[in-house]
Design a protein around this motif. Structure first.
Motif, PDB file in Angstrom:
ATOM      1  N   GLY A   1       0.791  -1.221   0.000  1.00  0.00           N
ATOM      2  CA  GLY A   1       0.000   0.000   0.000  1.00  0.00           C
ATOM      3  C   GLY A   1       0.821   1.267   0.000  1.00  0.00           C
ATOM      4  O   GLY A   1       0.302   2.342   0.241  1.00  0.00           O
ATOM      5  N   ARG A   2       2.111   1.146  -0.268  1.00  0.00           N
ATOM      6  CA  ARG A   2       2.960   2.337  -0.343  1.00  0.00           C
ATOM      7  C   ARG A   2       3.304   2.640  -1.787  1.00  0.00           C
ATOM      8  O   ARG A   2       3.614   1.742  -2.568  1.00  0.00           O
ATOM      9  N   PHE A   3       3.252   3.903  -2.136  1.00  0.00           N
ATOM     10  CA  PHE A   3       3.728   4.387  -3.433  1.00  0.00           C
ATOM     11  C   PHE A   3       4.878   5.321  -3.102  1.00  0.00           C
ATOM     12  O   PHE A   3       4.655   6.497  -2.788  1.00  0.00           O
ATOM     13  N   GLY A   4       6.107   4.779  -3.119  1.00  0.00           N
ATOM     14  CA  GLY A   4       7.218   5.578  -2.607  1.00  0.00           C
ATOM     15  C   GLY A   4       6.953   5.897  -1.143  1.00  0.00           C
ATOM     16  O   GLY A   4       6.634   5.017  -0.340  1.00  0.00           O
ATOM     17  N   ASP A   5       7.023   7.178  -0.790  1.00  0.00           N
ATOM     18  CA  ASP A   5       6.773   7.579   0.604  1.00  0.00           C
ATOM     19  C   ASP A   5       5.289   7.769   0.903  1.00  0.00           C
ATOM     20  O   ASP A   5       4.926   8.076   2.032  1.00  0.00           O
ATOM     21  N   TYR A   6       4.448   7.621  -0.097  1.00  0.00           N
ATOM     22  CA  TYR A   6       3.032   7.984   0.067  1.00  0.00           C
ATOM     23  C   TYR A   6       2.147   6.751   0.211  1.00  0.00           C
ATOM     24  O   TYR A   6       2.534   5.647  -0.148  1.00  0.00           O
ATOM     25  N   GLY A   7       0.931   6.997   0.695  1.00  0.00           N
ATOM     26  CA  GLY A   7      -0.019   5.901   0.867  1.00  0.00           C
ATOM     27  C   GLY A   7      -0.063   5.458   2.313  1.00  0.00           C
ATOM     28  O   GLY A   7      -0.068   6.268   3.237  1.00  0.00           O
ATOM     29  N   GLY A   8      -0.091   4.154   2.534  1.00  0.00           N
ATOM     30  CA  GLY A   8      -0.122   3.624   3.895  1.00  0.00           C
ATOM     31  C   GLY A   8      -1.523   3.534   4.462  1.00  0.00           C
ATOM     32  O   GLY A   8      -2.527   3.557   3.736  1.00  0.00           O
ATOM     33  N   ARG A   9      -1.557   3.431   5.794  1.00  0.00           N
ATOM     34  CA  ARG A   9      -2.819   3.229   6.511  1.00  0.00           C
ATOM     35  C   ARG A   9      -2.820   4.054   7.775  1.00  0.00           C
ATOM     36  O   ARG A   9      -2.351   3.603   8.812  1.00  0.00           O
ATOM     37  N   TYR A  10      -3.317   5.269   7.701  1.00  0.00           N
ATOM     38  CA  TYR A  10      -3.367   6.139   8.876  1.00  0.00           C
ATOM     39  C   TYR A  10      -4.797   6.145   9.386  1.00  0.00           C
ATOM     40  O   TYR A  10      -5.570   7.046   9.079  1.00  0.00           O
ATOM     41  N   VAL A  11      -5.146   5.084  10.096  1.00  0.00           N
ATOM     42  CA  VAL A  11      -6.527   4.877  10.520  1.00  0.00           C
ATOM     43  C   VAL A  11      -6.571   4.403  11.963  1.00  0.00           C
ATOM     44  O   VAL A  11      -5.590   3.889  12.483  1.00  0.00           O
ATOM     45  N   PRO A  12      -7.749   4.558  12.594  1.00  0.00           N
ATOM     46  CA  PRO A  12      -7.927   3.952  13.908  1.00  0.00           C
ATOM     47  C   PRO A  12      -7.756   2.438  13.818  1.00  0.00           C
ATOM     48  O   PRO A  12      -8.155   1.816  12.835  1.00  0.00           O
ATOM     49  N   GLU A  13      -7.175   1.880  14.881  1.00  0.00           N
ATOM     50  CA  GLU A  13      -6.980   0.427  14.955  1.00  0.00           C
ATOM     51  C   GLU A  13      -8.289  -0.320  14.694  1.00  0.00           C
ATOM     52  O   GLU A  13      -8.293  -1.391  14.086  1.00  0.00           O
ATOM     53  N   ALA A  14      -9.410   0.271  15.134  1.00  0.00           N
ATOM     54  CA  ALA A  14     -10.705  -0.408  14.995  1.00  0.00           C
ATOM     55  C   ALA A  14     -11.015  -0.771  13.547  1.00  0.00           C
ATOM     56  O   ALA A  14     -11.787  -1.689  13.286  1.00  0.00           O
ATOM     57  N   LEU A  15     -10.416  -0.047  12.576  1.00  0.00           N
ATOM     58  CA  LEU A  15     -10.714  -0.312  11.165  1.00  0.00           C
ATOM     59  C   LEU A  15      -9.737  -1.285  10.511  1.00  0.00           C
ATOM     60  O   LEU A  15      -9.954  -1.718   9.375  1.00  0.00           O
ATOM     61  N   VAL A  16      -8.654  -1.597  11.204  1.00  0.00           N
ATOM     62  CA  VAL A  16      -7.609  -2.390  10.555  1.00  0.00           C
ATOM     63  C   VAL A  16      -8.122  -3.768  10.138  1.00  0.00           C
ATOM     64  O   VAL A  16      -7.850  -4.237   9.034  1.00  0.00           O
ATOM     65  N   ALA A  17      -8.904  -4.394  11.015  1.00  0.00           N
ATOM     66  CA  ALA A  17      -9.404  -5.736  10.672  1.00  0.00           C
ATOM     67  C   ALA A  17     -10.246  -5.693   9.396  1.00  0.00           C
ATOM     68  O   ALA A  17     -10.141  -6.566   8.533  1.00  0.00           O
ATOM     69  N   ALA A  18     -11.076  -4.634   9.258  1.00  0.00           N
ATOM     70  CA  ALA A  18     -11.912  -4.522   8.057  1.00  0.00           C
ATOM     71  C   ALA A  18     -11.065  -4.272   6.812  1.00  0.00           C
ATOM     72  O   ALA A  18     -11.372  -4.772   5.725  1.00  0.00           O
ATOM     73  N   LEU A  19      -9.987  -3.508   6.959  1.00  0.00           N
ATOM     74  CA  LEU A  19      -9.117  -3.250   5.811  1.00  0.00           C
ATOM     75  C   LEU A  19      -8.389  -4.526   5.386  1.00  0.00           C
ATOM     76  O   LEU A  19      -8.202  -4.789   4.199  1.00  0.00           O
ATOM     77  N   GLU A  20      -7.990  -5.326   6.380  1.00  0.00           N
ATOM     78  CA  GLU A  20      -7.339  -6.610   6.078  1.00  0.00           C
ATOM     79  C   GLU A  20      -8.323  -7.538   5.364  1.00  0.00           C
ATOM     80  O   GLU A  20      -7.981  -8.220   4.394  1.00  0.00           O
ATOM     81  N   GLU A  21      -9.557  -7.556   5.867  1.00  0.00           N
ATOM     82  CA  GLU A  21     -10.583  -8.408   5.267  1.00  0.00           C
ATOM     83  C   GLU A  21     -10.845  -7.981   3.821  1.00  0.00           C
ATOM     84  O   GLU A  21     -10.932  -8.807   2.908  1.00  0.00           O
ATOM     85  N   LEU A  22     -10.928  -6.670   3.612  1.00  0.00           N
ATOM     86  CA  LEU A  22     -11.182  -6.139   2.273  1.00  0.00           C
ATOM     87  C   LEU A  22     -10.027  -6.480   1.326  1.00  0.00           C
ATOM     88  O   LEU A  22     -10.246  -6.872   0.178  1.00  0.00           O
ATOM     89  N   ASP A  23      -8.808  -6.338   1.836  1.00  0.00           N
ATOM     90  CA  ASP A  23      -7.642  -6.610   0.996  1.00  0.00           C
ATOM     91  C   ASP A  23      -7.628  -8.082   0.573  1.00  0.00           C
ATOM     92  O   ASP A  23      -7.406  -8.404  -0.603  1.00  0.00           O
TER      93      ASP A  23
END
Lengths: 424, 265
Positions: free
Chosen positions: A12-34
């Motif tokens: 999820g990184r494009f060079g220095d950009y991108g990433g995941r700056y989100v509350p921990e509560a959403l991480v599981a949903a992002l993993e599931e989506l990925d």
């Protein structure tokens, strides 16, 4: 001893950009989506279903139209328009929406939420939700619901709930904040159907991939028409999804110039614009590290554009990377330049573009004049201008303001039908 | 021993939980927020979260959103965070900062950490920065001896609970429910379960936040957590009574609550 290996690229990184700056509560949903999107993209049945919808429902492939009368104003260049305006719902947005709606069903979720600025993404999401039997809530800045009242009605006619967001500036960025708050509360049964190539990973990659069909088709169509590649590809950049969709196919083709056109508003010097790459700086907004229009304390600055779809203070992280690496370039186009290109396409070709897409057209006129005769310019005509008739009519002074007020009064006083029996 | 370790050790001796109170810097205005922070400490708050008003507070409900907006309209600037931290430390409690990531990033992560430490701050809670993205911050925290405090949530997998708690120092912030900040009638029943799961992967103190608003609720949470985090109800009390008296009463009620832990019936 083995050779030292380069550090693995962070997902999820494009060079220095991108990433995941989100509350921990959403991480599981992002993993599931990925996981769901990777499995789906590798599943022939999913691809077949998406292809079928794109063909039978959206109307793909969208045509490629050469516009010679328009191009007479572009220094002898040949200009080709990729006609995403002819898609069902009137813009490129439906490509991504159908993909994510299918994923929602695949993940067993029953509700989608979305943000919208001008209403294009909200309408596309409400459409897909109706098609697939999903509950749908669309967040829209209070100011935008007033500016785009007809699209609010469109979404409600399609069965969606539209929630006006009064907080902050009452525009797109505040609608995203509110959608995120809903998502973190209801994530167990709700998918956030984000409408552009920003947000936390995997959204920028996933949304780009669902739109890559634009560039894939255009490259093939242009090869048939000209025998080769374009010299330049132009696209407007708000969040940047239509631009990533048409750029992606051409990124490995070094000879092709990629030009993104941002909202220069009333001019970059005026401070009233959304030209992130002119006066923005690296920061974090809405889950991604990218370019942001912000003050010295990192507070998001207000933006302005005549086109609601470009009126956004940050931009997809892959664009930030393409600019930094030099692979793409980004220019501001003012409201006035965009409106002139809008008028010109209407009157030379009989095609009414969305005001967002008019920024790309203005860029094509500039680049044609700079590069001279024979230059082949491919423009992503990302949407149609029906939604913008009111803005354009006022811009060009085609309607008397008093007539408009009177027309509203007449309409308000004359109900369409008696309230009795109205089902909606 | 860090300042946060001291607080939790003292609370353990007193057989009670710590009271962690949140107020935004610069709200209702610059002077008013300094007064409010002191009042909070005098009422018995052990740890004060100095909130950084931000234009896009996507983890906050209406009460804290409105306060942030007012603080920004009143001309809030980042150095005021350091003044608040200093006021809290001087009043005798431990200040930590609660900030969305972009303001810290823009100020300069190392500079922010250095200035906060100089003002007496003990750490930073980062609601939208997960350890996966926190390399620069963890390095700065080490250099300036600040505690990085991350959140865990009911949706966190066991693996993420372990990796997130491993990156924390001072305490672990357990978000009791899936949602944003706000005053709720009840504390999510998931809070106890989340604390239990988190205890299996860390020896750090665990503080529970989101939705605690009365002394009775604080007492219930104090029965199974090391600290009780309270925000919206304090901000609302300050909004309703800018003199700060309502805030003082609310904080005292909560401070009494953490001193008489009661298992829920």
């Amino acid at each position: 001893m083995t050779d030292p290996q380069p550090a693995p690229a962070r997902p999820g990184r494009f060079g220095d950009y991108g990433g995941r700056y989100v509350p921990e509560a959403l991480v599981a949903a992002l993993e599931e989506l990925d996981a769901a999107r990777l499995a789906a993209m590798a599943d022939p049945a999913f691809r077949a279903e998406l292809d079928r919808l794109q063909r039978d429902y959206t109307g793909r492939p969208s045509p490629l139209t050469e516009v010679p009368r328009f191009a007479e104003h572009a220094g002898g260049a040949r200009i080709f328009l990729k006609r995403e305006d002819l898609n069902h719902t009137g813009s490129h947005k439906i490509n991504n929406v159908l993909g994510q709606a299918l994923l929602t069903r695949r993940m067993g979720k029953r509700r989608v939420i979305a943000e919208t600025g001008a209403g294009q993404h909200g309408v596309a999401t409400a459409t897909a939700a109706a098609l697939m039997g999903l509950e749908c809530t669309v967040y829209m800045g209070k100011k935008d619901t007033i500016r785009q009242a007809l699209n609010v009605a469109r979404m409600r006619l399609l069965g969606a709930e539209v929630v006006p967001v009064p907080t902050g500036s009452g525009t797109l960025k505040d609608a995203i904040n509110e959608a995120m708050r809903d998502w973190v509360t209801n994530v167990d049964h709700t998918h956030y159907l984000l409408g552009t190539v920003t947000g936390p990973h995997p959204f920028p990659t996933m949304v780009r991939d669902f739109h890559a069909v634009i560039g894939d088709e255009a490259a093939e169509q242009l090869r048939e028409a000209t025998g080769g590649l374009p010299d330049v590809v132009c696209a407007c950049v708000g969040g940047g999804s239509n631009a990533m969709g048409i750029f992606h196919r051409f990124i490995p083709e070094d000879a092709v110039r990629l030009v993104g056109l941002e909202a220069g508003g009333e001019g970059v010097d005026s401070g009233r614009h959304a030209a992130r790459f002119s006066t923005g700086s690296p920061g974090v907004l809405h889950g991604a590290a990218t370019f942001v229009l912000q003050d010295e304390d990192g507070q998001t600055l207000p933006t302005h554009s005549v086109s609601a779809g470009l009126d956004y203070p940050s931009v997809g992280p892959e664009h930030a990377h393409l600019r930094e690496s030099g692979r793409a370039e980004y220019r501001p186009v003012t409201d006035a330049e965009a409106m002139e290109a809008f008028r010109m396409l209407c009157q030379t070709e009989g095609i009414m573009p969305a005001l967002e897409s008019a920024h790309a057209l203005a860029g094509a006129l500039q680049l044609g004049r700079e590069l001279g005769p024979g230059t082949v310019v491919l423009v992503n005509l990302s949407g149609r201008g029906d939604k913008d008739v009111d803005t354009a009519a006022r811009w060009f002074g085609l309607l008397d303001p008093e007539d408009l007020v009177q027309a509203e009064q007449v309409r308000a006083d004359e109900p369409v039908q008696d309230a009795e029996g109205s089902g909606w | 021993m860090s300042a946060l370790q001291d607080v939790f050790a003292r609370c353990r001796e007193e057989r009670r939980a710590a009271l962690v109170g949140y107020l935004p810097a610069g709200y209702p205005d610059r002077e008013g927020s300094l007064r409010a922070m002191r009042a909070l400490v005098e009422a018995g708050t052990d740890i004060v979260e100095v909130g950084v008003p931000y234009s896009d507070p996507l983890m906050d409900g209406p009460v804290i959103q409105d306060a942030a907006e007012q603080a920004l309209q009143q001309g809030f600037r980042l150095p005021h965070v350091m003044e608040c931290a200093q006021a809290v430390a001087e009043a005798g409690a431990v200040p930590v900062v609660m900030s969305y990531w972009n303001p810290v990033l823009r100020y300069g992560v190392d500079r922010f950490a250095g200035d906060l430490r100089a003002a007496g701050g003990a750490g930073i809670i980062t609601p939208d920065l997960i350890p996966d993205e926190a390399g620069t911050w963890l390095a700065a925290a080490g250099r300036h001896r600040l505690d990085p405090i991350f959140l865990v949530a009911p949706s966190s997998t066991d693996a993420r609970l372990a990796s997130t708690a491993f990156a924390c120092q001072g305490f672990v912030y357990a978000a009791s429910t899936m949602g944003v900040t706000g005053v709720r009638g009840t504390v999510g029943s998931g809070a106890r379960e989340l604390v239990r799961r988190t205890r299996e992967v860390t020896d750090l103190p665990i503080c529970v936040g989101l939705g605690v608003s009365t002394g009775a609720q604080a007492g219930e949470v104090a029965a199974f957590a090391d600290g009780v985090i309270v925000g919206s109800v304090l901000v609302r009390a300050l909004a309703e009574d800018p003199s700060g008296e309502g805030l003082r009463r609310t904080a005292q009620d909560l401070a009494d609550g953490v001193r008489r832990p009661e298992p829920a019936r």
